[in-house]
Design an enzyme around this catalytic site. Structure first.
Site, mmCIF file in Angstrom:
data_model
loop_
_atom_site.group_PDB
_atom_site.id
_atom_site.type_symbol
_atom_site.label_atom_id
_atom_site.label_comp_id
_atom_site.label_asym_id
_atom_site.label_seq_id
_atom_site.Cartn_x
_atom_site.Cartn_y
_atom_site.Cartn_z
ATOM 1 N N GLU A 1 32.879 31.476 -4.168
ATOM 2 C CA GLU A 1 32.455 30.970 -2.859
ATOM 3 C C GLU A 1 30.944 31.144 -2.799
ATOM 4 O O GLU A 1 30.447 32.248 -2.592
ATOM 5 C CB GLU A 1 33.132 31.773 -1.726
ATOM 6 C CG GLU A 1 34.656 31.728 -1.738
ATOM 7 C CD GLU A 1 35.218 30.373 -1.353
ATOM 8 O OE1 GLU A 1 34.475 29.542 -0.812
ATOM 9 O OE2 GLU A 1 36.408 30.137 -1.612
ATOM 10 N N CYS B 1 26.530 31.012 5.456
ATOM 11 C CA CYS B 1 26.586 30.058 4.344
ATOM 12 C C CYS B 1 26.878 28.644 4.839
ATOM 13 O O CYS B 1 26.568 27.676 4.163
ATOM 14 C CB CYS B 1 27.643 30.488 3.337
ATOM 15 S SG CYS B 1 29.273 30.597 4.051
HETATM 16 P P1 NAD Z 1 24.354 37.929 -4.038
HETATM 17 O O1 NAD Z 1 24.916 36.951 -4.990
HETATM 18 O O2 NAD Z 1 22.986 38.436 -4.262
HETATM 19 O O3 NAD Z 1 25.307 39.220 -3.947
HETATM 20 C C1 NAD Z 1 26.702 39.119 -3.725
HETATM 21 C C2 NAD Z 1 27.405 40.322 -4.349
HETATM 22 O O4 NAD Z 1 27.192 40.278 -5.753
HETATM 23 C C3 NAD Z 1 26.885 41.681 -3.878
HETATM 24 O O5 NAD Z 1 27.977 42.536 -3.681
HETATM 25 C C4 NAD Z 1 26.032 42.154 -5.033
HETATM 26 O O6 NAD Z 1 25.980 43.557 -5.166
HETATM 27 C C5 NAD Z 1 26.773 41.560 -6.214
HETATM 28 N N1 NAD Z 1 25.917 41.382 -7.388
HETATM 29 C C6 NAD Z 1 24.559 41.324 -7.441
HETATM 30 N N2 NAD Z 1 24.146 41.171 -8.710
HETATM 31 C C7 NAD Z 1 25.269 41.140 -9.480
HETATM 32 C C8 NAD Z 1 25.502 40.995 -10.879
HETATM 33 N N3 NAD Z 1 24.505 40.871 -11.736
HETATM 34 N N4 NAD Z 1 26.773 40.973 -11.306
HETATM 35 C C9 NAD Z 1 27.812 41.084 -10.440
HETATM 36 N N5 NAD Z 1 27.643 41.226 -9.103
HETATM 37 C C10 NAD Z 1 26.387 41.256 -8.636
HETATM 38 O O7 NAD Z 1 24.495 37.244 -2.598
HETATM 39 P P2 NAD Z 1 23.993 37.790 -1.197
HETATM 40 O O8 NAD Z 1 22.511 37.771 -1.151
HETATM 41 O O9 NAD Z 1 24.701 39.054 -0.867
HETATM 42 O O10 NAD Z 1 24.594 36.668 -0.207
HETATM 43 C C11 NAD Z 1 23.915 35.490 0.099
HETATM 44 C C12 NAD Z 1 24.475 34.304 -0.642
HETATM 45 O O11 NAD Z 1 25.881 34.238 -0.509
HETATM 46 C C13 NAD Z 1 23.965 32.981 -0.079
HETATM 47 O O12 NAD Z 1 23.685 32.104 -1.129
HETATM 48 C C14 NAD Z 1 25.131 32.472 0.731
HETATM 49 O O13 NAD Z 1 25.162 31.076 0.925
HETATM 50 C C15 NAD Z 1 26.284 32.949 -0.076
HETATM 51 N N6 NAD Z 1 27.482 33.051 0.749
HETATM 52 C C16 NAD Z 1 28.518 32.199 0.508
HETATM 53 C C17 NAD Z 1 29.643 32.262 1.320
HETATM 54 C C18 NAD Z 1 30.822 31.338 1.108
HETATM 55 O O14 NAD Z 1 31.858 31.602 1.697
HETATM 56 N N7 NAD Z 1 30.716 30.293 0.330
HETATM 57 C C19 NAD Z 1 29.706 33.195 2.342
HETATM 58 C C20 NAD Z 1 28.627 34.029 2.552
HETATM 59 C C21 NAD Z 1 27.506 33.961 1.746
#
Ligand code: NAD
Length: 470
Positions: free
Chosen positions: A220, A254
């Site tokens: 997602e 998002c």
């Molecule tokens: P992110 O991808 O930076 O982090 C998400 C999760 O991934 C966190 O728990 C983080 O600790 C983990 N993570 C970070 N680096 C990682 C790695 N190398 N390997 C595995 N896991 C890792 O996202 P964010 O900044 O927390 O959220 C914002 C983004 O999420 C935006 O792009 C937004 O559009 C998207 N989002 C999508 C939805 C949806 O339902 N489609 C909902 C909310 C947010």
């Protein structure tokens, strides 16, 4: 920094992790529907008994008002649990399938089976909702879950870990808190399924890690959701909806309308109405409001501040670096080739761009990644149909924003760069289970025509029988 079950001093406690995976409820001893419902009720209790603490944590992390946090985090989770409890019995029943027309020969059913142990990695923007929404579907489908919440909503993550360990056995549900290094270590484990919500960049990392072990995933992700306002439907209600959807959670949704494209003939009118609406919602000094919302970390704050320089500030634009908050801002006259034109904004800045030719606009939008949703405000059926058929998106919403995502009765997810796989309601049940065909042969004797050696006329006979056999 890490805080809870499964992890200490940034090192995963492998014994808890392995115990969770080994004892995972779905492995051999499949959970009965009644037990799954009981687990959902425990989760419901956790949310209702600790409502005040959860709302406080969300306020501390992101400056959300209690009303906004309740509606967008707790209420949607409680509704999803109610929906699951209601539909689980019917969904769980094996579905009878016609195998061949000669039904006395065999009986075929399709059953849904849980995958086993599911890793849920969640983001910071709706830290409670997005950590638990996949868990509701996964538990309902009979799995155990391991949640890795975002380190950028630390109060909510810490409270969630404490509450889950108090309400659930670690065999069923565990929270492990930590940063990307912890997530990287977790991705090394042999999960049966991974649910990831977050950025496209990290989504790619998760997808690659899962592919190495052939672990199925749902991704997602984010994107730029265009919002088109044509000349046929500009009203106060329309502007109110767009401004609310954009600045909800300080623009960090998002499915927020990312950029608004307004037909040239109503462009100035839209801008004036947008400013009036912002004043009505947030007053003349939004930064003085305690619940205006804030960015979770310096990097995100600086990214949004940089966006402010990429056009003319029509309204707003003040920032508070100490609080990491930014006024709801309307941006016009965007400089060509600015990053705000192709990067997901994810903050309280609304670019408003005029257009005159719809097909040119659609052509431009086609060059950007497929978004989670396209919003259109129009009364013109041809315009609506044109945009719907020419552009791809996870969802298409006519004359409203955000609300398409709150019903458990319809699925949620992206397409292309905004992700793949669906969840919410029965889509979650389908996603977090696999279909297993159960075939029982009923005849005690064999038809010799099925077996070699074949006779010269057998092929003709097969051709004749095909229609009534299959
Ligand atoms: P992110 O991808 O930076 O982090 C998400 C999760 O991934 C966190 O728990 C983080 O600790 C983990 N993570 C970070 N680096 C990682 C790695 N190398 N390997 C595995 N896991 C890792 O996202 P964010 O900044 O927390 O959220 C914002 C983004 O999420 C935006 O792009 C937004 O559009 C998207 N989002 C999508 C939805 C949806 O339902 N489609 C909902 C909310 C947010």
């Amino acid at each position: 920094m890490v805080t809870k079950a499964g992890v200490s001093d940034n090192k995963i406690n492998w014994s808890i992790t392995q115990q969770h995976q080994k004892n995972c409820v779905a492995d051999s001893d499949q959970l009965q529907t009644a037990e799954r419902k009981r687990l959902l009720e425990v989760l419901q209790l956790l949310l209702t008994e600790n409502e005040t603490e959860l709302l406080t944590a969300l306020y501390k992390d992101l400056g959300k008002s209690a009303e906004e946090a309740y509606a967008s985090e707790l209420a949607v989770l409680l509704q999803e649990i109610d929906f699951m409890k209601h539909c689980l019995n019917k969904w769980q029943k094996p579905k009878h399938k016609r195998h061949i027309k000669l039904s006395s020969v065999s009986k075929t059913t399709v059953e849904h089976h849980p995958y086993g142990s599911i890793l849920v990695i969640s983001p910071w923007n709706y830290p409670l909702q997005l950590a638990l929404m996949p868990v509701i579907g996964a538990l309902a489908a009979g799995n155990s879950c391991f949640i890795k919440p975002s380190e950028f909503a630390p109060e909510t993550a810490k409270l969630l870990a404490e509450l889950i360990s108090a309400y659930f056995s670690p065999d069923v549900l565990v929270v492990v808190n930590g940063d990307a290094t912890v997530a990287t270590e977790l991705l090394e484990l042999p999960w049966d399924f991974i649910s990831f919500t977050g950025s496209k960049k990290v989504g790619n990392i998760v997808h690659r890690a899962a592919a190495k072990k052939q672990i199925p995933v749902v991704l997602e992700l984010g994107g730029k959701n265009p919002c088109i306002v044509d000349e046929t439907n500009l009203t106060k209600a329309v502007v109110q909806r767009i401004i609310w959807g954009k600045f909800l959670n300080a623009g960090q949704s998002c499915i927020a309308p990312d950029t608004v494209y307004v037909h040239q003939t109503v462009y100035q009118q839209f801008l004036q109405m947008a400013v009036e609406q912002i004043k009505q919602f947030y007053g003349l000094h939004p930064l003085e409001e305690e619940t205006i919302g804030r960015m979770p970390h310096e990097k995100q704050f600086e990214k949004i501040v940089d966006f402010l320089k990429q056009g003319s500030i029509y309204y707003g634009g003040k920032v508070d670096a100490t609080q990491k908050s930014i006024e709801p801002t309307v941006l016009t006259d965007i400089t060509a080739r600015s990053s705000i034109l192709y990067e997901e904004i994810f903050g309280p800045v609304l670019p408003v761009i005029p257009y005159t030719n719809l097909s040119k606009l659609v052509h431009e939008l086609k060059r950007t990644d497929d978004p989670l949703v396209i919003y259109i405000f129009s009364k013109n059926k041809r315009t609506i149909e044109y945009v719907k058929t020419k552009l791809r998106s996870g969802a298409f919403s006519l004359n409203q924003v955000i609300l398409h995502a709150i019903s458990s009765d319809s699925s949620f997810g992206g397409v292309g760069a905004s992700g793949f796989g669906r969840y919410h309601g029965t889509a979650s049940l389908e996603t977090f289970s696999y279909e297993r065909t159960i075939y029982t042969h009923l005849l005690p004797f064999n038809s010799q025509k099925q077996y070699p050696p074949y006779q010269s006329n057998d092929l003709n006979l097969l051709r004749k029988w095909r229609r009534w056999l299959f």
